[in-house]
Design a protein around this motif. Structure first.
Motif, short mmCIF file in Angstrom:
data_model
loop_
_atom_site.label_atom_id
_atom_site.label_comp_id
_atom_site.label_asym_id
_atom_site.label_seq_id
_atom_site.Cartn_x
_atom_site.Cartn_y
_atom_site.Cartn_z
N VAL A 61 2.89 -2.23 11.75
CA VAL A 61 3.46 -1.86 10.46
C VAL A 61 4.95 -1.52 10.51
O VAL A 61 5.57 -1.39 9.48
CB VAL A 61 2.72 -0.66 9.82
N ASN A 95 -4.02 -9.70 13.99
CA ASN A 95 -4.44 -8.44 13.37
C ASN A 95 -3.31 -7.86 12.53
O ASN A 95 -2.16 -7.82 12.97
CB ASN A 95 -4.82 -7.39 14.43
N GLY A 96 -3.66 -7.43 11.33
CA GLY A 96 -2.69 -6.76 10.48
C GLY A 96 -1.70 -7.69 9.80
O GLY A 96 -0.72 -7.24 9.21
N SER A 97 -1.95 -9.00 9.84
CA SER A 97 -0.98 -9.94 9.25
C SER A 97 -1.11 -10.04 7.73
O SER A 97 -0.23 -10.59 7.08
CB SER A 97 -1.12 -11.33 9.89
N GLY A 98 -2.23 -9.53 7.17
CA GLY A 98 -2.36 -9.52 5.71
C GLY A 98 -3.45 -10.43 5.17
O GLY A 98 -3.52 -10.66 3.96
N LYS A 99 -4.35 -10.92 6.03
CA LYS A 99 -5.40 -11.85 5.60
C LYS A 99 -6.37 -11.18 4.62
O LYS A 99 -6.61 -11.67 3.53
CB LYS A 99 -6.19 -12.37 6.82
N ILE A 103 0.78 5.22 0.69
CA ILE A 103 -0.08 6.25 1.26
C ILE A 103 0.65 7.59 1.16
O ILE A 103 1.81 7.69 1.56
CB ILE A 103 -0.37 5.97 2.75
N HIS A 114 -11.36 -14.76 12.88
CA HIS A 114 -10.61 -14.92 14.12
C HIS A 114 -11.21 -16.03 14.97
O HIS A 114 -10.68 -16.36 16.02
CB HIS A 114 -10.59 -13.60 14.90
N THR A 126 -6.07 -8.40 3.01
CA THR A 126 -5.39 -7.92 1.81
C THR A 126 -5.23 -9.06 0.81
O THR A 126 -5.46 -8.90 -0.39
CB THR A 126 -4.02 -7.32 2.18
N TYR A 172 0.87 -1.19 0.00
CA TYR A 172 0.00 0.00 0.00
C TYR A 172 0.90 1.23 0.00
O TYR A 172 1.88 1.28 0.73
CB TYR A 172 -0.86 0.04 1.27
N1 ATP Z 1 -6.30 0.39 2.57
C1 ATP Z 1 -5.13 0.31 3.22
N2 ATP Z 1 -4.22 1.30 3.12
C2 ATP Z 1 -3.05 1.21 3.76
N3 ATP Z 1 -2.67 0.19 4.55
C3 ATP Z 1 -3.54 -0.82 4.70
C4 ATP Z 1 -4.81 -0.81 4.05
N4 ATP Z 1 -5.45 -1.97 4.38
C5 ATP Z 1 -4.62 -2.66 5.19
N5 ATP Z 1 -3.46 -1.97 5.39
C6 ATP Z 1 -2.30 -2.40 6.17
O1 ATP Z 1 -1.85 -3.63 5.64
C7 ATP Z 1 -1.50 -4.55 6.68
C8 ATP Z 1 -2.34 -5.83 6.54
O2 ATP Z 1 -3.69 -5.50 6.77
P1 ATP Z 1 -4.89 -6.55 6.59
O3 ATP Z 1 -6.17 -5.81 6.77
O4 ATP Z 1 -4.69 -7.30 5.33
O5 ATP Z 1 -4.62 -7.52 7.81
P2 ATP Z 1 -5.58 -8.60 8.48
O6 ATP Z 1 -4.73 -9.78 8.75
O7 ATP Z 1 -6.80 -8.81 7.64
O8 ATP Z 1 -5.94 -7.87 9.83
P3 ATP Z 1 -7.25 -7.97 10.80
O9 ATP Z 1 -7.22 -9.31 11.44
O10 ATP Z 1 -6.98 -6.88 11.78
O11 ATP Z 1 -8.46 -7.70 9.95
C9 ATP Z 1 -1.73 -3.82 7.99
O12 ATP Z 1 -0.47 -3.30 8.39
C10 ATP Z 1 -2.67 -2.69 7.62
O13 ATP Z 1 -2.41 -1.56 8.44
#
Ligand code: ATP
Length: 267
Positions: free
Chosen positions: A44, A79-83, A24, A221, A85, A22
């Motif tokens: 991050v 949380n935030g591991s990338g699932k 930003i 989760h 995405t 991403y």
């Molecule tokens: N639209 C976005 N713009 C910028 N960064 C993003 C965006 N979406 C996610 N991120 C970042 O990308 C990383 C992975 O996020 P992601 O939502 O894929 O994780 P996740 O495993 O689904 O988390 P959760 O369990 O909290 O939903 C995180 O560091 C998040 O801050």
């Protein structure tokens, strides 16, 4: 785990060295440096690069796997591991920055969610979502009552979706998305909001989709939901696949990991 009676078919989804970054505008460096122990650093900091006012978050860092027709795959991770995405890249909503994703057929759910309009009634959204899935108007009308019953929203179907609770909206999205058997169904936390009866109905529907050669991904989760619905699970950690195998084994290892880090995990 669900029964193993479904014979797996050809690959339906191939993910090859997927990277998603991403970008930003505006730097978050100051905020991270100001809070070195903070949550943002944890989430991050390891993957945050900042140049000239553009912050880059390398959310997915080389994920590869092959899914087959008839498989239901849970995706777990902190949380935030990338699932999410990863799932959005599979649905074609995010462009990979490197690597490739091949999907046989049309991914559902995220596609349906994208066309739903919260200001319109549930009934209108059933029609819009059904048409987006490729059903005809008559086919949607035929399935209308079943969709409303599955979502368990009663007379709310005639009110705008803005009046729905998060759970009602999630149930309706799920019911619409599965009104036709999708090639690839992606479920992102929708199940966490449902009660036990809805979870059971969802589990049965996921099994039905697998039997008809669909592929189902569940991001949750709730390890209980993953174990109940999935034959296989992929643990994503810091944007990479940490473990991929039978749902029982992966959820057990993930549970052990989260328990060791911070007390009992959910599910
Ligand atoms: N639209 C976005 N713009 C910028 N960064 C993003 C965006 N979406 C996610 N991120 C970042 O990308 C990383 C992975 O996020 P992601 O939502 O894929 O994780 P996740 O495993 O689904 O988390 P959760 O369990 O909290 O939903 C995180 O560091 C998040 O801050």
């Amino acid at each position: 785990m669900t029964d193993g009676e479904v014979v797996l078919g050809d690959p339906s989804v191939v993910v090859d060295d997927l990277h998603v970054t991403y970008r930003i505008l505006g730097t978050r460096r100051k905020a991270v440096e100001a809070a070195p122990q903070g949550r943002m650093r944890k989430l991050v900091g390891r993957s945050l690069g900042s140049t000239g006012g553009v912050t880059e978050i390398h959310a997915v860092r080389g994920v590869s796997f092959v899914a087959r027709h008839g498989e239901s795959i849970g995706i777990v991770g902190t949380n935030g591991s990338g699932k999410s995405t990863t799932l959005q890249a599979l649905a074609g909503l995010i462009q990979p920055s490197q690597g490739s994703v091949y999907v046989a057929g049309i991914p559902s759910l995220l596609g349906v969610s994208a066309v739903l309009v919260r200001k319109l009634t549930g009934a209108r959204n059933i029609m819009i979502g059904g048409l987006a899935l490729g059903l005809t108007k008559d086919e949607v009308e035929e399935r209308f009552d079943e969709i409303v019953e599955f979502a368990d929203i009663g007379d709310f179907v005639h009110l705008p979706m803005t009046t729905y609770s998060a759970g009602m909206a999630a149930r309706l999205r799920f019911a619409i998305s599965t009104a036709a058997v999708p090639d690839v169904l992606m479920i992102d936390e929708a199940l966490a909001t449902g009660d036990a009866a809805f979870r059971e109905r969802s589990r049965q529907r996921v099994d039905e989709i697998r039997r008809q050669a669909g592929t189902v991904f569940v991001v949750s989760h709730s390890l209980a939901s993953i174990k109940a619905m999935c034959t296989r699970a992929i643990w994503i950690d810091k944007g990479l696949v940490r473990m991929d195998g039978p749902a029982e084994d992966v959820t057990a290892a993930y549970h052990e990991h989260t328990r060791a880090r911070s007390g009992p995990a959910k599910g």
